[in-house]
Design an enzyme around this catalytic site. Structure first.
Site, PDB file in Angstrom:
ATOM      1  CB  SER A 258     -55.749  36.402 -74.112  1.00 46.91           C
ATOM      2  OG  SER A 258     -55.307  37.711 -74.338  1.00 46.91           O
TER       3      SER A 258
HETATM    4  N1  SAH Z   1     -54.011  40.467 -70.703  1.00 49.67           N
HETATM    5  C1  SAH Z   1     -55.330  41.020 -70.841  1.00 49.67           C
HETATM    6  C2  SAH Z   1     -55.555  41.402 -72.276  1.00 49.67           C
HETATM    7  C3  SAH Z   1     -56.492  42.511 -72.422  1.00 49.67           C
HETATM    8  S1  SAH Z   1     -56.743  43.048 -74.075  1.00 49.67           S
HETATM    9  C4  SAH Z   1     -56.364  40.040 -70.376  1.00 49.67           C
HETATM   10  O1  SAH Z   1     -56.179  38.832 -70.612  1.00 49.67           O
HETATM   11  O2  SAH Z   1     -57.372  40.440 -69.814  1.00 49.67           O
HETATM   12  C5  SAH Z   1     -55.462  44.233 -74.294  1.00 49.67           C
HETATM   13  C6  SAH Z   1     -55.473  45.399 -73.371  1.00 49.67           C
HETATM   14  O3  SAH Z   1     -54.437  46.290 -73.809  1.00 49.67           O
HETATM   15  C7  SAH Z   1     -56.752  46.218 -73.379  1.00 49.67           C
HETATM   16  O4  SAH Z   1     -57.236  46.298 -72.065  1.00 49.67           O
HETATM   17  C8  SAH Z   1     -56.326  47.573 -73.917  1.00 49.67           C
HETATM   18  O5  SAH Z   1     -57.027  48.656 -73.339  1.00 49.67           O
HETATM   19  C9  SAH Z   1     -54.865  47.593 -73.552  1.00 49.67           C
HETATM   20  N2  SAH Z   1     -54.035  48.524 -74.343  1.00 49.67           N
HETATM   21  C10 SAH Z   1     -54.093  48.802 -75.661  1.00 49.67           C
HETATM   22  N3  SAH Z   1     -53.155  49.700 -75.995  1.00 49.67           N
HETATM   23  C11 SAH Z   1     -52.473  49.993 -74.858  1.00 49.67           C
HETATM   24  C12 SAH Z   1     -51.375  50.848 -74.537  1.00 49.67           C
HETATM   25  N4  SAH Z   1     -50.769  51.607 -75.445  1.00 49.67           N
HETATM   26  N5  SAH Z   1     -50.950  50.897 -73.263  1.00 49.67           N
HETATM   27  C13 SAH Z   1     -51.539  50.155 -72.295  1.00 49.67           C
HETATM   28  N6  SAH Z   1     -52.585  49.327 -72.530  1.00 49.67           N
HETATM   29  C14 SAH Z   1     -53.032  49.238 -73.792  1.00 49.67           C
END
Ligand code: SAH
Length: 211
Positions: free
Chosen positions: A52
């Site tokens: 993000s």
């Molecule tokens: N906080 C992270 C955001 C990553 S993007 C950062 O700043 O790096 C969102 C993440 O949520 C992705 O890695 C995706 O694989 C994960 N995601 C999506 N659906 C999910 C679920 N049901 N359970 C766990 N992770 C999930």
């Protein structure tokens, strides 16, 4: 980054600011994109996912109002950057990621940084984590079509949650506060996250309705 993108936009929590000064964001970003690590936008982290924008990370983290003694649930470990901040700001972090390769990569960086109060679980985070509940704070970093009831159930009696809620391409960041069991919802602003994919998020049925 902290001066021009975070403090200048009104983030005030000193603990959040200090944590963001301490955690080196470039460690969570692949070599080829590292020179952009401190820029004012999200970046790809592989597997179609993104880390993000720094300001959104700060805004969401500040909204959790962490004092240091909390147990936090994070949904969507991704790069692990947000997780590293939570590790400094809370007592224990349980983070769930559905993509195993991202979870493994994040684990490695967090281990290198000695974030020993972080447990990363692989799986569908839309179920929350009943074994570790209740949580003092929940942060969901992927976008959900609505607020999964399980998260409300897994919130402690006085606790808060931030979650992006809305359609596939744009959402509203919502802060949910529980105070002696009463629920209050507050709109924080617009945002854009990747989808929360799973049973109580963007499920196969929901995706089907969309197409
Ligand atoms: N906080 C992270 C955001 C990553 S993007 C950062 O700043 O790096 C969102 C993440 O949520 C992705 O890695 C995706 O694989 C994960 N995601 C999506 N659906 C999910 C679920 N049901 N359970 C766990 N992770 C999930």
């Amino acid at each position: 980054m902290v001066d021009t993108q975070i403090i200048s936009r009104g983030v005030e929590d000193k603990r959040v600011i200090d944590a963001m000064l301490q955690v080196q964001r470039h460690l969570f970003i692949e070599e080829a994109l590292r020179e952009q690590a401190y820029n004012d936008y999200p970046l790809p982290i592989g597997e179609g996912q993104t880390i993000s924008q720094p300001y959104i990370v700060a805004l969401m983290t500040e909204a959790l109002e962490l004092k240091g003694n909390e147990k936090v649930l994070e949904i969507g470990t991704g790069s692990g950057y947000q997780t590293a901040l939570l590790s400094l700001l809370a007592e224990k972090v349980c983070s769930i990621e559905r993509v195993p390769v991202l979870a493994a990569r994040a684990r490695k960086v967090l281990d290198d940084l000695h974030c020993s109060n972080v447990v990363i679980k692989i799986g569908d985070g839309t179920y929350g984590c009943s074994e570790e509940a209740p949580f003092d704070s929940i942060i969901v970093t992927a976008a959900s079509p609505d607020i999964p009831e399980v998260y409300i159930e897994q919130m402690a009696g006085c606790s808060n949650m931030v979650i992006p809620v809305g359609g596939e391409y744009e959402q509203t960041l919502i802060k949910v506060s529980k105070m002696n069991g009463d629920i209050k919802k507050e709109v924080m602003g617009g945002c854009r996250f990747v989808k929360l994919i799973g049973k109580h998020g963007w499920s196969a049925e929901r995706n089907g309705q969309l197409n």
